[in-house]
Scaffold this motif. Structure first.
Motif, PDB file in Angstrom:
ATOM      1  N   LYS A 147      70.189-103.295 -15.285  1.00 40.35           N
ATOM      2  CA  LYS A 147      70.457-101.856 -15.288  1.00 40.35           C
ATOM      3  C   LYS A 147      69.176-101.071 -15.556  1.00 40.35           C
ATOM      4  O   LYS A 147      68.918-100.041 -14.909  1.00 40.35           O
ATOM      5  CB  LYS A 147      71.511-101.545 -16.349  1.00 40.35           C
ATOM      6  CG  LYS A 147      71.899-100.070 -16.439  1.00 40.35           C
ATOM      7  CD  LYS A 147      73.134 -99.881 -17.322  1.00 40.35           C
ATOM      8  CE  LYS A 147      72.853-100.267 -18.766  1.00 40.35           C
ATOM      9  NZ  LYS A 147      74.003 -99.958 -19.647  1.00 40.35           N
ATOM     10  N   LYS A 204      65.120 -96.831 -20.176  1.00 44.49           N
ATOM     11  CA  LYS A 204      66.453 -96.253 -20.419  1.00 44.49           C
ATOM     12  C   LYS A 204      66.527 -94.791 -19.978  1.00 44.49           C
ATOM     13  O   LYS A 204      67.615 -94.264 -19.750  1.00 44.49           O
ATOM     14  CB  LYS A 204      66.849 -96.402 -21.883  1.00 44.49           C
ATOM     15  CG  LYS A 204      66.066 -95.549 -22.859  1.00 44.49           C
ATOM     16  CD  LYS A 204      66.525 -95.819 -24.293  1.00 44.49           C
ATOM     17  CE  LYS A 204      65.806 -94.928 -25.293  1.00 44.49           C
ATOM     18  NZ  LYS A 204      66.226 -95.216 -26.688  1.00 44.49           N
ATOM     19  N   GLU A 209      73.736 -93.964 -13.835  1.00 45.58           N
ATOM     20  CA  GLU A 209      75.101 -94.144 -14.317  1.00 45.58           C
ATOM     21  C   GLU A 209      75.975 -94.703 -13.200  1.00 45.58           C
ATOM     22  O   GLU A 209      75.862 -94.311 -12.047  1.00 45.58           O
ATOM     23  CB  GLU A 209      75.674 -92.805 -14.802  1.00 45.58           C
ATOM     24  CG  GLU A 209      74.959 -92.242 -16.021  1.00 45.58           C
ATOM     25  CD  GLU A 209      75.033 -93.167 -17.232  1.00 45.58           C
ATOM     26  OE1 GLU A 209      76.045 -93.894 -17.348  1.00 45.58           O
ATOM     27  OE2 GLU A 209      74.088 -93.170 -18.033  1.00 45.58           O
ATOM     28  N   ASP A 210      76.853 -95.622 -13.577  1.00 47.66           N
ATOM     29  CA  ASP A 210      77.771 -96.230 -12.616  1.00 47.66           C
ATOM     30  C   ASP A 210      78.821 -95.208 -12.214  1.00 47.66           C
ATOM     31  O   ASP A 210      79.546 -94.687 -13.061  1.00 47.66           O
ATOM     32  CB  ASP A 210      78.441 -97.452 -13.255  1.00 47.66           C
ATOM     33  CG  ASP A 210      79.249 -98.257 -12.252  1.00 47.66           C
ATOM     34  OD1 ASP A 210      79.299 -97.835 -11.078  1.00 47.66           O
ATOM     35  OD2 ASP A 210      79.818 -99.288 -12.642  1.00 47.66           O
ATOM     36  N   THR A 211      78.872 -94.930 -10.915  1.00 39.53           N
ATOM     37  CA  THR A 211      79.819 -93.912 -10.442  1.00 39.53           C
ATOM     38  C   THR A 211      81.055 -94.533  -9.797  1.00 39.53           C
ATOM     39  O   THR A 211      81.872 -93.840  -9.215  1.00 39.53           O
ATOM     40  CB  THR A 211      79.147 -93.004  -9.396  1.00 39.53           C
ATOM     41  OG1 THR A 211      78.644 -93.818  -8.331  1.00 39.53           O
ATOM     42  CG2 THR A 211      77.999 -92.229 -10.025  1.00 39.53           C
TER      43      THR A 211
END
Length: 323
Positions: A147, A204, A209-211
């Motif tokens: 990530k 970071k 962001e995971d959509t």
């Protein structure tokens, strides 16, 4: 920097790493072979010499794993992420767009890399080595690293090389892709290192962001009545990570049809070629999306009639070979 010097500099004595070889076949396909090595092996030089002749005489491309691997008791070690033992570095593949500008952007934000690989003429791979490797203790550790690196790859608009099973070209061997005209791969070393905490603190700020929509809750779902219709083939005798695809119907796909014709209606070969096209031409790195597109191109019913309870092995094999 010679390849054996690089490997001894990059890996610790107790770490296993994989040398990946891509063998061209007469039908245009590529056969993958993996060799697990260790710096302490007495015959390390002999292995590298064997790869030299494969590269020179048989057009085999030679790569190394960027991360270390757990010991595998097999003659055919897997490069799957689940076998990665430690994360050695973070890395970037810069081979498209304004390459010089992207190199500057990366160095301006992160400083100079530890290693610079010129993998083909004016195309580069940057490696920022960690002072101490990040031991992968759980899937959460692996996904957290991916990530962090994914965000940076998207920020710099470069190849999406953020999986932990990634391989880069090894120095002293030639790039055997026809358009690269036997370009000899080189590696330069610089005394610049990161610790994982520094990387994490910086990266970071670029996390994407995971959509993806969350799965609907099944807590309040009412049990369905048993159907009297003939049952569809099961993906597995029990829970399976492919259950979510079982309702997918075949959807005509122009690219898949083109590949199917190219490979004389051989659907297994076409599935692999389609997965590679999705990864490298469409720049899709999310394997769930690749799997879904394969299921749509083939239809779940057809895939299950062909592969049945071996579907998980079949799909995992396609994903690994498409890397």
């Amino acid at each position: 920097m010679k390849n054996i010097e690089f490997l001894r500099d990059y890996f610790q004595d107790d770490e296993n790493f994989i040398i990946a070889q891509k063998h061209p076949m007469v039908d245009g396909k590529v056969k993958h072979h993996h060799t697990m090595l260790n710096i302490q092996m007495e015959n390390l030089s002999a292995h590298l010499g064997r790869f030299y002749y494969l590269n020179r005489d048989e057009n085999v491309d030679i790569y190394f794993s960027l991360n270390s691997y757990k010991t595998q008791k097999t003659f055919y070690p897997s490069r799957k992420e689940e076998f990665v033992e430690s994360i050695k570095s973070f890395y970037f593949d810069i081979d498209k767009g304004d390459i010089e500008q992207k190199k500057d952007d990366i160095i301006n934000l992160l400083g100079h890399p530890t290693y610079i690989i010129e993998s083909s003429k004016d195309k580069f791979q940057y490696i920022y080595k960690f002072i101490e490797p990040k031991i992968v203790k759980s899937e959460e550790d692996r996904e957290n690293f991916k990530k962090l690196l994914k965000g940076l790859c998207y920020h710099f608009d470069i190849d999406k090389t953020f999986d932990t099973a990634r391989i880069f070209r090894l120095s002293d061997y030639m790039n055997k892709k026809p358009q690269n005209k036997n370009f000899k791969v080189t590696i330069q070393k610089y005394e610049h290192y990161y610790n994982f905490q520094e990387f994490e603190e910086l990266a970071k700020n670029y996390i994407i962001e995971d959509t993806k929509p969350k799965k609907a809750s099944t807590i309040d779902a009412k049990p369905r009545k048993k159907s009297l219709k003939t049952k569809e083939p099961k993906i597995n005798s029990g829970e399976s990570k492919f259950d979510k695809y079982k309702e997918i119907k075949k959807v005509p796909n122009r690219k898949y049809k083109e590949l199917l014709n190219k490979y004389n209606q051989d659907k297994s070969t076409t599935d692999l070629a389609f997965a590679k096209w999705l990864r490298y031409s469409k720049q899709i790195t999310d394997e769930d999306i690749i799997i879904e597109k394969i299921f749509k191109a083939r239809g779940c019913k057809e895939l299950m009639e062909k592969h049945g309870y071996q579907i998980e092995y079949y799909i995992d094999n396609i994903l690994e070979k498409s890397l």
